[in-house]
Motif scaffolding. Structure first.
Motif, PDB file in Angstrom:
ATOM      1  N   HIS A 253       0.810  -1.218   0.000  1.00 29.49           N
ATOM      2  CA  HIS A 253       0.000   0.000   0.000  1.00 29.49           C
ATOM      3  C   HIS A 253       0.844   1.270   0.000  1.00 29.49           C
ATOM      4  O   HIS A 253       0.333   2.355   0.290  1.00 29.49           O
ATOM      5  CB  HIS A 253      -1.000  -0.037   1.163  1.00 29.49           C
ATOM      6  CG  HIS A 253      -1.889  -1.247   1.060  1.00 29.49           C
ATOM      7  ND1 HIS A 253      -2.936  -1.313   0.162  1.00 29.49           N
ATOM      8  CD2 HIS A 253      -1.800  -2.461   1.643  1.00 29.49           C
ATOM      9  CE1 HIS A 253      -3.480  -2.526   0.236  1.00 29.49           C
ATOM     10  NE2 HIS A 253      -2.820  -3.247   1.121  1.00 29.49           N
ATOM     11  N   CYS A 263      -7.473   0.906  -5.064  1.00 30.04           N
ATOM     12  CA  CYS A 263      -7.050  -0.272  -4.304  1.00 30.04           C
ATOM     13  C   CYS A 263      -8.162  -0.605  -3.302  1.00 30.04           C
ATOM     14  O   CYS A 263      -8.920   0.287  -2.902  1.00 30.04           O
ATOM     15  CB  CYS A 263      -5.749   0.062  -3.579  1.00 30.04           C
ATOM     16  SG  CYS A 263      -5.096  -1.258  -2.555  1.00 30.04           S
ATOM     17  N   CYS A 265      -7.930  -0.897  -0.331  1.00 28.58           N
ATOM     18  CA  CYS A 265      -7.726  -0.173   0.932  1.00 28.58           C
ATOM     19  C   CYS A 265      -8.376   1.204   0.891  1.00 28.58           C
ATOM     20  O   CYS A 265      -8.433   1.893   1.901  1.00 28.58           O
ATOM     21  CB  CYS A 265      -6.241  -0.048   1.241  1.00 28.58           C
ATOM     22  SG  CYS A 265      -5.365   1.144   0.209  1.00 28.58           S
ATOM     23  N   CYS A 270      -1.937   2.202  -5.271  1.00 27.86           N
ATOM     24  CA  CYS A 270      -1.011   1.484  -4.382  1.00 27.86           C
ATOM     25  C   CYS A 270      -0.128   0.566  -5.229  1.00 27.86           C
ATOM     26  O   CYS A 270      -0.539   0.084  -6.288  1.00 27.86           O
ATOM     27  CB  CYS A 270      -1.782   0.634  -3.378  1.00 27.86           C
ATOM     28  SG  CYS A 270      -2.715   1.609  -2.187  1.00 27.86           S
TER      29      CYS A 270
HETATM   30 ZN   LIG Z   1      -3.903   0.023  -1.046  1.00 28.55          ZN
END
Ligand SMILES: [Zn+2]
Length: 409
Positions: A253, A263, A265, A270
């Motif tokens: 990340h 991503c 996240c 990332c």
């Molecule tokens: Zn990420």
């Protein structure tokens, strides 16, 4: 030193002896076989103390006499008595939980894989379903264990974030698990009560490669795992770098391309979105349902496309950030990066050289895993064996014998 502490030492002879016993065992475990003379010089204890510790390990059924090697005489005297891991001694269960399959092995001291089994894991499986499948595999590998051999514990490698304090899986993004007590689920499915340890797959890959893979004797090592997710395990000063909660090493990340893809996240671009399995699959036009077999697909290529070479460059450039940050001696490329590096190694090397600072670049080398795709499995065995190296007497005290008869289901 405080007076309290000094008196503590005086009353802790038994604790010190057990600590030494564990240290002797750790040396024999690492080497597979060694001599009392080698143990004496490694540990700085006298010969009679080492002889006493070795015979205690023998009486515990953990170690046994080995035939002295030719030419291992100490001067004109007798050859030094050799010691090795007992053949039918204690064992652990190691589990490598992948995004698409689980591998389970019965592993003895010395990292000896005695029996293994594997099965596919449903991508959208609930944790209890995966736990039941893993329990079935564990029953299979315990089947052949001698009934007197003690089961010390279970170690589980997880593709996600694992809380160090209690092994809770905080997040396994590609299994879509949040806050799952997977160790408890597996024990309940087995009906067993043994110690269970869980850790992140890249952290365990680093530990295994440091203990018996490409990084034996290397105290500054990073294992970078390229699977659906990308993560790193860091060995610094010979020890695992875990972070306060156990979540260190989430290099997937690092922001790599500000104009890149979203991503899971929540961020954009990332590193994982540029070099993870789905990015590699896209570069080779591999259909999404084949991503689980990406290494086999990559192994069939002999000439990389421009897109795949660009992925290699991105891998090297991202590794440069890691090299700049940690100044490692060895970076081990695990998971799909093994197959990728064989194809586009020159591009990875060039990307690394392009972005790394000259000083840390001088001392780093990229390596393929010495344990192939089994690094996380071996790492899982290592964390399950660890109590034996802290205090073998206590670890054997809580170990289970006659395990087959105790299994539920
Ligand atoms: Zn990420």
């Amino acid at each position: 030193m405080s007076p309290q502490r000094r008196s503590g030492l005086g009353t802790n002879q038994e604790a010190i002896r057990r600590h030494n016993l564990g240290t002797v065992l750790r040396h024999v475990h690492g080497a597979g076989q060694t001599s009392r003379a080698e143990l004496t010089s490694l540990m700085g204890l006298n010969r009679s103390t080492i002889a006493g510790l070795v015979s205690e390990l023998e009486s515990l059924g953990i170690a046994e006499h080995a035939t002295p090697l030719e030419g291992s005489r100490q001067g004109a005297g007798r050859p030094s008595a050799r010691v090795r891991i007992a053949r039918e001694g204690p064992y652990v269960i190691a589990v490598d939980l992948g995004v698409d399959r689980a591998v389970v092995a019965r592993v003895g001291l010395g990292g000896h894989v005695i029996q293994r089994a594997q099965a596919p894991v449903l991508r959208d499986g609930e944790a209890w379903q995966v736990g039941a499948a893993v329990a079935t595999l564990i029953r299979t590998v315990i089947e052949g264990a001698p009934s007197a051999a003690p089961l010390v514990g279970i170690g589980i490698s997880v593709p996600g974030l694992v809380r160090r304090s209690d092994g809770l899986i905080r997040l396994a993004p590609n299994l879509e698990w949040h806050d799952v007590s997977f160790g408890g689920i597996v024990l309940a499915a087995l009906g067993l009560d043994v110690p269970v340890s869980l850790a992140n797959d890249a952290d365990l890959g680093a530990l295994a490669e440091h203990t018996r893979g490409a990084g034996v004797g290397v105290d500054e090592l990073i294992y970078v795992s390229g699977n659906v997710g990308v993560g790193a395990g860091v060995i610094s000063g010979g020890h695992r770098l875990e972070g306060v909660g156990g979540y260190a090493g989430e290099v997937g990340h690092l922001r790599f391309n500000p104009d890149g893809r979203p991503c899971h996240c929540g961020n954009l671009g990332c590193w994982e979105t540029e070099v993870g399995a789905f990015a590699i699959a896209e570069a080779i036009q591999c259909p999404p349902d084949k991503v689980a077999q990406l290494d086999e697909v990559l192994d069939e290529f002999d000439r990389p496309s421009t897109a795949l070479r660009a992925t290699g460059t991105s891998l090297g450039q991202g590794l440069a950030s890691i090299v700049n940050m940690f100044n490692p001696q060895v970076v081990v490329l695990g998971g799909y990066f093994r197959s990728l590096y064989r194809l586009v190694g020159a591009d990875v090397d060039a990307g690394l050289a392009d972005r790394a600072l000259p000083a840390p670049l001088e001392s780093v080398r990229l390596e393929l895993p010495g344990l192939g795709s089994d690094s996380p499995l071996h790492g899982a065995a290592e964390i399950a064996l660890e109590p034996l190296f802290v205090d073998p007497v206590a670890a054997l005290g809580t170990a289970l014998v006659d395990v087959r008869a105790r299994l539920a289901g």
